[in-house]
Each structure stands twice: as C-alpha cells, then as structure tokens.
Motif scaffolding. Sequence first.
Motif, PDB file in Angstrom:
ATOM      1  N   ASP A 234       0.899  -1.238   0.007  1.00 57.65           N
ATOM      2  CA  ASP A 234      -0.011   0.010  -0.027  1.00 57.65           C
ATOM      3  C   ASP A 234       0.728   1.056  -0.085  1.00 57.65           C
ATOM      4  O   ASP A 234       0.692   2.131  -0.929  1.00 57.65           O
ATOM      5  N   ILE A 235       1.991   1.349   1.028  1.00 57.72           N
ATOM      6  CA  ILE A 235       2.711   2.469   0.892  1.00 57.72           C
ATOM      7  C   ILE A 235       3.501   2.555  -0.270  1.00 57.72           C
ATOM      8  O   ILE A 235       3.534   3.821  -0.547  1.00 57.72           O
ATOM      9  N   SER A 236       4.136   1.533  -0.913  1.00 59.98           N
ATOM     10  CA  SER A 236       4.789   1.760  -2.137  1.00 59.98           C
ATOM     11  C   SER A 236       3.887   2.199  -3.385  1.00 59.98           C
ATOM     12  O   SER A 236       4.220   3.076  -4.059  1.00 59.98           O
ATOM     13  N   LYS A 237       2.786   1.611  -3.421  1.00 55.45           N
ATOM     14  CA  LYS A 237       1.826   2.086  -4.383  1.00 55.45           C
ATOM     15  C   LYS A 237       1.451   3.567  -4.323  1.00 55.45           C
ATOM     16  O   LYS A 237       1.123   4.395  -4.901  1.00 55.45           O
ATOM     17  N   GLY A 238       0.996   3.891  -2.877  1.00 56.30           N
ATOM     18  CA  GLY A 238       0.721   5.249  -2.635  1.00 56.30           C
ATOM     19  C   GLY A 238       1.841   6.206  -2.699  1.00 56.30           C
ATOM     20  O   GLY A 238       1.530   7.106  -3.424  1.00 56.30           O
ATOM     21  N   LYS A 239       3.001   6.025  -2.680  1.00 55.92           N
ATOM     22  CA  LYS A 239       4.140   6.597  -2.899  1.00 55.92           C
ATOM     23  C   LYS A 239       4.439   7.024  -4.560  1.00 55.92           C
ATOM     24  O   LYS A 239       4.545   8.140  -4.844  1.00 55.92           O
ATOM     25  N   LYS A 240       4.096   5.957  -5.272  1.00 54.30           N
ATOM     26  CA  LYS A 240       4.124   6.040  -6.659  1.00 54.30           C
ATOM     27  C   LYS A 240       2.918   6.863  -7.356  1.00 54.30           C
ATOM     28  O   LYS A 240       3.192   7.764  -7.986  1.00 54.30           O
ATOM     29  N   LEU A 241       1.874   6.688  -6.598  1.00 56.69           N
ATOM     30  CA  LEU A 241       0.685   7.629  -6.942  1.00 56.69           C
ATOM     31  C   LEU A 241       0.780   9.012  -6.720  1.00 56.69           C
ATOM     32  O   LEU A 241       0.359   9.863  -7.493  1.00 56.69           O
ATOM     33  N   PHE A 242       1.264   9.175  -5.409  1.00 60.55           N
ATOM     34  CA  PHE A 242       1.481  10.414  -4.966  1.00 60.55           C
ATOM     35  C   PHE A 242       2.638  11.122  -6.131  1.00 60.55           C
ATOM     36  O   PHE A 242       2.262  12.273  -6.290  1.00 60.55           O
ATOM     37  N   THR A 243       3.733  10.440  -6.143  1.00 58.07           N
ATOM     38  CA  THR A 243       4.697  11.205  -7.224  1.00 58.07           C
ATOM     39  C   THR A 243       4.278  11.553  -8.388  1.00 58.07           C
ATOM     40  O   THR A 243       4.646  12.651  -8.871  1.00 58.07           O
ATOM     41  N   ASN A 244       3.110  10.760  -8.762  1.00 58.50           N
ATOM     42  CA  ASN A 244       2.780  10.851 -10.369  1.00 58.50           C
ATOM     43  C   ASN A 244       1.678  11.892 -10.185  1.00 58.50           C
ATOM     44  O   ASN A 244       1.875  12.891 -11.332  1.00 58.50           O
ATOM     45  N   ALA A 245       1.017  11.937  -9.360  1.00 53.95           N
ATOM     46  CA  ALA A 245      -0.226  13.090  -9.284  1.00 53.95           C
ATOM     47  C   ALA A 245       0.010  14.182  -8.568  1.00 53.95           C
ATOM     48  O   ALA A 245      -0.636  15.031  -8.497  1.00 53.95           O
ATOM     49  N   CYS A 246       0.756  14.248  -7.352  1.00 51.62           N
ATOM     50  CA  CYS A 246       0.666  15.407  -6.354  1.00 51.62           C
ATOM     51  C   CYS A 246       1.889  16.061  -6.163  1.00 51.62           C
ATOM     52  O   CYS A 246       1.942  17.083  -5.911  1.00 51.62           O
ATOM     53  N   ALA A 247       3.097  15.178  -6.454  1.00 53.55           N
ATOM     54  CA  ALA A 247       4.212  15.687  -6.102  1.00 53.55           C
ATOM     55  C   ALA A 247       4.830  17.077  -6.886  1.00 53.55           C
ATOM     56  O   ALA A 247       5.853  17.864  -6.497  1.00 53.55           O
ATOM     57  N   THR A 248       4.402  17.351  -7.992  1.00 49.66           N
ATOM     58  CA  THR A 248       4.478  18.608  -8.797  1.00 49.66           C
ATOM     59  C   THR A 248       4.466  19.691  -7.848  1.00 49.66           C
ATOM     60  O   THR A 248       5.293  20.747  -7.712  1.00 49.66           O
ATOM     61  N   CYS A 249       3.373  19.819  -7.009  1.00 50.36           N
ATOM     62  CA  CYS A 249       3.044  21.041  -5.863  1.00 50.36           C
ATOM     63  C   CYS A 249       3.244  20.481  -4.448  1.00 50.36           C
ATOM     64  O   CYS A 249       3.382  21.487  -3.887  1.00 50.36           O
ATOM     65  N   HIS A 250       3.303  19.239  -4.337  1.00 50.82           N
ATOM     66  CA  HIS A 250       3.351  18.855  -2.997  1.00 50.82           C
ATOM     67  C   HIS A 250       4.980  18.029  -2.490  1.00 50.82           C
ATOM     68  O   HIS A 250       4.680  17.159  -1.857  1.00 50.82           O
ATOM     69  N   LEU A 251       5.809  18.089  -3.236  1.00 47.61           N
ATOM     70  CA  LEU A 251       7.133  17.549  -3.057  1.00 47.61           C
ATOM     71  C   LEU A 251       7.479  17.679  -1.592  1.00 47.61           C
ATOM     72  O   LEU A 251       7.618  18.623  -1.129  1.00 47.61           O
ATOM     73  N   GLY A 252       7.669  16.452  -0.934  1.00 49.42           N
ATOM     74  CA  GLY A 252       8.248  16.283   0.303  1.00 49.42           C
ATOM     75  C   GLY A 252       7.058  16.651   1.521  1.00 49.42           C
ATOM     76  O   GLY A 252       7.401  17.182   2.503  1.00 49.42           O
ATOM     77  N   GLY A 253       5.929  17.008   0.997  1.00 53.86           N
ATOM     78  CA  GLY A 253       4.654  17.426   1.790  1.00 53.86           C
ATOM     79  C   GLY A 253       4.638  18.768   1.733  1.00 53.86           C
ATOM     80  O   GLY A 253       3.660  19.308   2.677  1.00 53.86           O
ATOM     81  N   ALA A 254       5.336  19.458   1.132  1.00 52.73           N
ATOM     82  CA  ALA A 254       5.347  21.217   1.004  1.00 52.73           C
ATOM     83  C   ALA A 254       4.111  21.513   0.103  1.00 52.73           C
ATOM     84  O   ALA A 254       3.523  20.610  -0.744  1.00 52.73           O
TER      85      ALA A 254
END
Length: 169
Positions: free
Chosen positions: A57-77
């Motif tokens: 779950d964590i691994s897949k969640g990280k991959k999805l977060f990286t693809n869909a969210c990390a552009t604006c939320h890298l490192g939780g910022a």
Amino acid sequence: MNTVMNKNIFKYLALAIAAVALVFQLFTPSVNAADIPIALRTVPLNDTTNIVLTQKDISKGKKLFTNACATCHLGGATFTNPNVNLSPESLAGAYPTRNNILGLVDYMKNPTTYDGVTEINDVHPSLKSTDIFPIMRGLTDNDLKLIAGYILYEPKVKGIGWGGGKVYY
C-alpha cells in the motif's frame, strides 16, 4: 583435439557454475527490505478508526503521489501556498479535517479552501476537475485511499522534514 577438449571443459565448467548458482538461489533466503514496523504503518481511517497499511500500500501510494501530487507537494510542502502543507498539524487544522484517509479522499474529490468555505476544484486537482487536470483521470477511490495513506504515513518517517519545504531538501 585440444580445442574440442577445451570446449567440453568450458561447457562442464559453465554447467557447474549454473548448478551452484541455482542451489544457492534455492537454499538462501531472499533478502528483503526490513519490515516497516506496524506503528509506522498505522494511520487514521477516520476520527475513530485506524488501519494498518501494508508495505505494498505504501509503495503504491508513494508512486501515485509522485505521479499525481508531487509537482506541487514534493516532500509534503505546498509550493503554491507554503503556509499550508501536508504535515499532520496542517491537515488537522483544516475544516473539515484532513488528517485521516477519508478526509483526504473527500478533499481529493472535492477540494475546498482551508476553512472549507469555498470550492477550489478549478485551481486544485480533483476528480471534479479532470478536464483541467488530466493527471487525475483514471484514479479510483482505492488509488485516492493509497495516496492519502502515504500522505499520513510519510511524516512518521520523515518527521518535521515532511511538509517543511525546501529547507529540508
């Protein structure tokens, strides 16, 4: 005659090496990453119930977060608004609270301002705005839960570095 003999020796040597490698593979336990402790994998589902994420779950969640969210939320910022990040404190201070899986999923479906008053799906990716934010197309409810689980898991690992912004990177 020597070249024929050398070829046969090479074949037998290669076969012996392959056999040793196979035996080694069969009888040596596989080396996996250390299991993540349950305490780190336990995150709130809602205000009253916790769930335990699997490592998958964590691994897949990280991959999805990286693809869909990390552009604006890298490192939780939050690069568009550094005052509001994905730290547990910020998520708990929002209305409705976003410090649990179901709260985050609700937000990803229908984002609102931090005070919950105004819908912001025209400026924040969501399932309501897939025409503007195509990265959200195809994400299922389960995908959103995995992303939310990753967001809630990561501060347990990174501490204040999660959501702290570029000062920690």
